[in-house]
Design a protein around this motif. Structure first.
Motif, PDB file in Angstrom:
ATOM      1  N   PRO A 161       1.818  -8.643  -5.769  1.00  0.00           N
ATOM      2  CA  PRO A 161       2.936  -9.174  -6.288  1.00  0.00           C
ATOM      3  C   PRO A 161       3.063  -8.968  -7.975  1.00  0.00           C
ATOM      4  CG  PRO A 161       1.961 -10.505  -4.604  1.00  0.00           C
ATOM      5  CD  PRO A 161       1.110  -9.627  -4.704  1.00  0.00           C
ATOM      6  N   GLY A 162       4.058  -8.572  -8.248  1.00  0.00           N
ATOM      7  CA  GLY A 162       4.485  -8.256  -9.867  1.00  0.00           C
ATOM      8  C   GLY A 162       3.999  -6.807 -10.198  1.00  0.00           C
ATOM      9  N   GLU A 163       3.497  -6.213  -9.420  1.00  0.00           N
ATOM     10  CA  GLU A 163       2.885  -4.625  -9.884  1.00  0.00           C
ATOM     11  C   GLU A 163       3.890  -3.790  -9.345  1.00  0.00           C
ATOM     12  OE1 GLU A 163      -1.758  -5.412 -10.137  1.00  0.00           O
ATOM     13  OE2 GLU A 163      -1.212  -4.651  -8.209  1.00  0.00           O
ATOM     14  N   SER A 164       3.966  -2.662  -9.895  1.00  0.00           N
ATOM     15  CA  SER A 164       4.834  -1.716  -9.614  1.00  0.00           C
ATOM     16  C   SER A 164       4.435  -0.146  -9.876  1.00  0.00           C
ATOM     17  CB  SER A 164       6.186  -1.872 -10.447  1.00  0.00           C
ATOM     18  OG  SER A 164       6.075  -1.413 -11.959  1.00  0.00           O
ATOM     19  N   VAL A 165       5.104   0.818  -9.400  1.00  0.00           N
ATOM     20  CA  VAL A 165       4.458   2.210  -9.663  1.00  0.00           C
ATOM     21  C   VAL A 165       6.127   3.021  -9.843  1.00  0.00           C
ATOM     22  CG1 VAL A 165       4.704   2.607  -7.216  1.00  0.00           C
ATOM     23  CG2 VAL A 165       3.573   4.309  -8.546  1.00  0.00           C
ATOM     24  N   THR A 166       5.929   3.886 -10.746  1.00  0.00           N
ATOM     25  CA  THR A 166       7.250   4.693 -10.852  1.00  0.00           C
ATOM     26  C   THR A 166       6.867   6.216 -10.131  1.00  0.00           C
ATOM     27  OG1 THR A 166       7.663   3.932 -12.887  1.00  0.00           O
ATOM     28  CG2 THR A 166       8.748   5.895 -12.737  1.00  0.00           C
ATOM     29  N   LEU A 167       7.829   6.633  -9.291  1.00  0.00           N
ATOM     30  CA  LEU A 167       7.796   8.013  -8.687  1.00  0.00           C
ATOM     31  C   LEU A 167       8.870   8.625  -9.025  1.00  0.00           C
ATOM     32  CD1 LEU A 167       7.143   6.158  -4.968  1.00  0.00           C
ATOM     33  CD2 LEU A 167       5.218   7.101  -6.475  1.00  0.00           C
TER      34      LEU A 167
ATOM     35  N   ALA B 136       1.003  -1.059  -0.145  1.00  0.00           N
ATOM     36  CA  ALA B 136      -0.043  -0.007  -0.037  1.00  0.00           C
ATOM     37  C   ALA B 136       0.877   1.196  -0.145  1.00  0.00           C
ATOM     38  CB  ALA B 136      -0.809   0.118   1.234  1.00  0.00           C
ATOM     39  N   ILE B 137       0.482   2.062  -0.799  1.00  0.00           N
ATOM     40  CA  ILE B 137       1.321   3.543  -1.030  1.00  0.00           C
ATOM     41  C   ILE B 137       0.458   4.538  -1.101  1.00  0.00           C
ATOM     42  CG2 ILE B 137       3.012   4.643  -2.403  1.00  0.00           C
ATOM     43  CD1 ILE B 137       4.161   2.281  -3.645  1.00  0.00           C
ATOM     44  N   GLN B 138       0.699   5.454  -0.125  1.00  0.00           N
ATOM     45  CA  GLN B 138      -0.213   6.701   0.055  1.00  0.00           C
ATOM     46  C   GLN B 138       0.560   7.716  -0.636  1.00  0.00           C
ATOM     47  OE1 GLN B 138      -0.994   8.659   3.660  1.00  0.00           O
ATOM     48  NE2 GLN B 138      -2.953   9.124   3.132  1.00  0.00           N
ATOM     49  N   LEU B 139      -0.196   8.263  -1.553  1.00  0.00           N
ATOM     50  CA  LEU B 139       0.627   9.456  -2.403  1.00  0.00           C
ATOM     51  C   LEU B 139      -0.250  10.952  -2.286  1.00  0.00           C
ATOM     52  CD1 LEU B 139       0.774   7.418  -5.653  1.00  0.00           C
ATOM     53  CD2 LEU B 139       2.485   8.075  -4.229  1.00  0.00           C
ATOM     54  N   TYR B 140       0.809  12.026  -2.281  1.00  0.00           N
ATOM     55  CA  TYR B 140       0.576  13.445  -2.543  1.00  0.00           C
ATOM     56  C   TYR B 140       1.483  13.962  -3.461  1.00  0.00           C
ATOM     57  CZ  TYR B 140      -2.051  13.233   2.239  1.00  0.00           C
ATOM     58  OH  TYR B 140      -2.897  12.888   2.905  1.00  0.00           O
ATOM     59  N   GLY B 141       0.792  14.978  -4.179  1.00  0.00           N
ATOM     60  CA  GLY B 141       1.621  15.955  -4.980  1.00  0.00           C
ATOM     61  C   GLY B 141       2.461  16.923  -4.267  1.00  0.00           C
ATOM     62  N   SER B 142       2.987  17.842  -4.734  1.00  0.00           N
ATOM     63  CA  SER B 142       3.924  18.821  -4.034  1.00  0.00           C
ATOM     64  C   SER B 142       3.712  20.174  -4.430  1.00  0.00           C
ATOM     65  CB  SER B 142       5.622  18.526  -4.318  1.00  0.00           C
ATOM     66  OG  SER B 142       5.858  18.448  -5.622  1.00  0.00           O
ATOM     67  N   ALA B 143       3.930  21.151  -3.680  1.00  0.00           N
ATOM     68  CA  ALA B 143       4.054  22.522  -3.875  1.00  0.00           C
ATOM     69  C   ALA B 143       5.020  23.030  -5.095  1.00  0.00           C
ATOM     70  CB  ALA B 143       4.161  23.289  -2.740  1.00  0.00           C
ATOM     71  N   GLU B 144       4.878  24.197  -5.603  1.00  0.00           N
ATOM     72  CA  GLU B 144       5.676  24.713  -6.575  1.00  0.00           C
ATOM     73  C   GLU B 144       7.279  24.488  -6.104  1.00  0.00           C
ATOM     74  OE1 GLU B 144       5.180  28.505  -8.269  1.00  0.00           O
ATOM     75  OE2 GLU B 144       3.127  28.026  -8.755  1.00  0.00           O
TER      76      GLU B 144
ATOM     77  N   THR C 231       0.222  12.565 -10.776  1.00  0.00           N
ATOM     78  CA  THR C 231       0.148  11.695 -11.704  1.00  0.00           C
ATOM     79  C   THR C 231       1.454  10.568 -11.484  1.00  0.00           C
ATOM     80  OG1 THR C 231      -0.940  12.816 -13.506  1.00  0.00           O
ATOM     81  CG2 THR C 231      -0.035  11.048 -14.173  1.00  0.00           C
ATOM     82  N   VAL C 232       1.187   9.161 -11.424  1.00  0.00           N
ATOM     83  CA  VAL C 232       2.186   8.376 -11.430  1.00  0.00           C
ATOM     84  C   VAL C 232       2.018   7.394 -12.904  1.00  0.00           C
ATOM     85  CG1 VAL C 232       2.738   8.585  -9.250  1.00  0.00           C
ATOM     86  CG2 VAL C 232       1.127   6.927  -9.757  1.00  0.00           C
ATOM     87  N   TYR C 233       2.998   6.572 -12.887  1.00  0.00           N
ATOM     88  CA  TYR C 233       2.762   5.431 -13.859  1.00  0.00           C
ATOM     89  C   TYR C 233       2.852   4.111 -13.322  1.00  0.00           C
ATOM     90  CZ  TYR C 233       2.543   8.774 -17.747  1.00  0.00           C
ATOM     91  OH  TYR C 233       2.317   9.883 -18.368  1.00  0.00           O
ATOM     92  N   CYS C 234       1.955   3.450 -13.321  1.00  0.00           N
ATOM     93  CA  CYS C 234       1.764   2.016 -12.868  1.00  0.00           C
ATOM     94  C   CYS C 234       2.093   0.990 -13.821  1.00  0.00           C
ATOM     95  CB  CYS C 234       0.561   1.745 -12.065  1.00  0.00           C
ATOM     96  SG  CYS C 234       0.162   2.951 -10.881  1.00  0.00           S
ATOM     97  N   ASP C 235       3.339   0.108 -13.926  1.00  0.00           N
ATOM     98  CA  ASP C 235       3.948  -0.760 -14.828  1.00  0.00           C
ATOM     99  C   ASP C 235       3.614   0.010 -16.179  1.00  0.00           C
ATOM    100  OD1 ASP C 235       4.309  -2.815 -13.114  1.00  0.00           O
ATOM    101  OD2 ASP C 235       2.102  -3.174 -12.936  1.00  0.00           O
ATOM    102  N   GLY C 236       3.919   1.113 -16.227  1.00  0.00           N
ATOM    103  CA  GLY C 236       4.095   1.815 -17.560  1.00  0.00           C
ATOM    104  C   GLY C 236       2.735   2.498 -17.913  1.00  0.00           C
ATOM    105  N   ILE C 237       1.741   2.466 -17.095  1.00  0.00           N
ATOM    106  CA  ILE C 237       0.113   2.942 -17.420  1.00  0.00           C
ATOM    107  C   ILE C 237      -0.033   4.010 -16.438  1.00  0.00           C
ATOM    108  CG2 ILE C 237      -2.237   2.550 -17.756  1.00  0.00           C
ATOM    109  CD1 ILE C 237      -1.228  -0.419 -17.997  1.00  0.00           C
ATOM    110  N   ARG C 238      -0.633   5.290 -17.214  1.00  0.00           N
ATOM    111  CA  ARG C 238      -0.688   6.378 -16.467  1.00  0.00           C
ATOM    112  C   ARG C 238      -1.775   6.126 -15.479  1.00  0.00           C
ATOM    113  NH1 ARG C 238      -0.858  12.548 -18.041  1.00  0.00           N
ATOM    114  NH2 ARG C 238      -2.473  13.173 -16.593  1.00  0.00           N
TER     115      ARG C 238
END
Length: 227
Positions: free
Chosen positions: A161-167, A122-130, A141-148
């Motif tokens: 298992p087997g799944e991923s995210v690009t941060l 489980a990964i909790q996500l936030y964006g960032s200020a400028e 926006t992130v990409y999960c196994d290359g998918i937006r």
């Protein structure tokens, strides 16, 4: 953390990693004396902080907030700065059931976080200020196994298992194992744990260690002091 606790976590973590067929590099099992004897030969490993890394972020409650890591390879900052050469790093990690790796971001490092086996990641996500700072109102926006994949502020994404995210730098994230312990792979740009971790709360990156027994294996954070 007590060194005896770290030794136990290290040995049990190694068993967990091996249960998935993952084989650690030989230097993982060198004793402190072996590392000292080979110090000249292994200076690149020392400089790159390859090896074991067990942290409670200085909070003293590893079961609630902590992470088990091992850096298997790490590139060179000078290559990253010039834009060519060994610009990558790799880690294997264990996030225990409900064990929080707290909210943080990176200034430079981009990373793929991969569920290599076990329970749900489980990964909790936030964006960032400028300026890159944490912003509780920001999604992204992130990409999960290359998918937006667009995410709302504070949304929790879950990876089998087997799944991923690009941060990317500026993607604020915290993670934990849901339903059990998780074996995690990390593939990233060059890793610098001394300068490139930006935590939401004022916490440390490495554990404060009470040397109640001798270390079975040195942690990467031990090198400057014990080698």
């Amino acid at each position: 953390m007590k060194r005896s606790e770290i030794n136990d976590i290290l040995l049990r973590g190694d068993e967990f990693i091996r249960s998935f067929g993952y084989v650690m590099p030989p230097f993982a099992y060198w004793s402190p004396d072996e590392m000292r004897a080979r110090k000249t030969d292994i200076q690149p490993l020392i400089d790159g902080m390859f090896g074991w890394d067990i942290t409670d972020y200085g909070a003293g409650k590893f079961d609630e907030m902590g992470l088990f890591l091992f850096t298997t390879r790490n590139g060179r900052q000078e290559d990253l700065k010039r834009g060519g050469g060994m610009c990558y790093a790799e880690k294997i990690m264990i996030s225990r059931k409900d064990q929080l790796s707290p909210m943080h971001s990176h200034w430079l490092k981009a990373e793929d976080i991969i569920n290599r086996g076990g329970a749900t990641l489980a990964i909790q996500l936030y964006g960032s200020a400028e300026d890159g700072a944490f912003d509780e109102t920001a999604g992204g926006t992130v990409y999960c196994d290359g998918i937006r994949r667009d995410f709302a502020p504070g949304e929790v994404l879950k990876f089998a298992p087997g799944e991923s995210v690009t941060l990317m730098p500026g993607d604020w994230h915290a993670f934990w194992g849901e339903g059990g312990d998780v074996l995690i792979g990390e593939v990233s740009t060059v890793n610098d744990d001394n300068t490139d971790n930006w935590f939401r709360e004022p916490i440390g990156r490495f554990a404060d260690i009470d040397e109640d027994v001798d270390p079975v294996h040195l942690l990467a954070s031990d090198y400057a002091r014990l080698l």
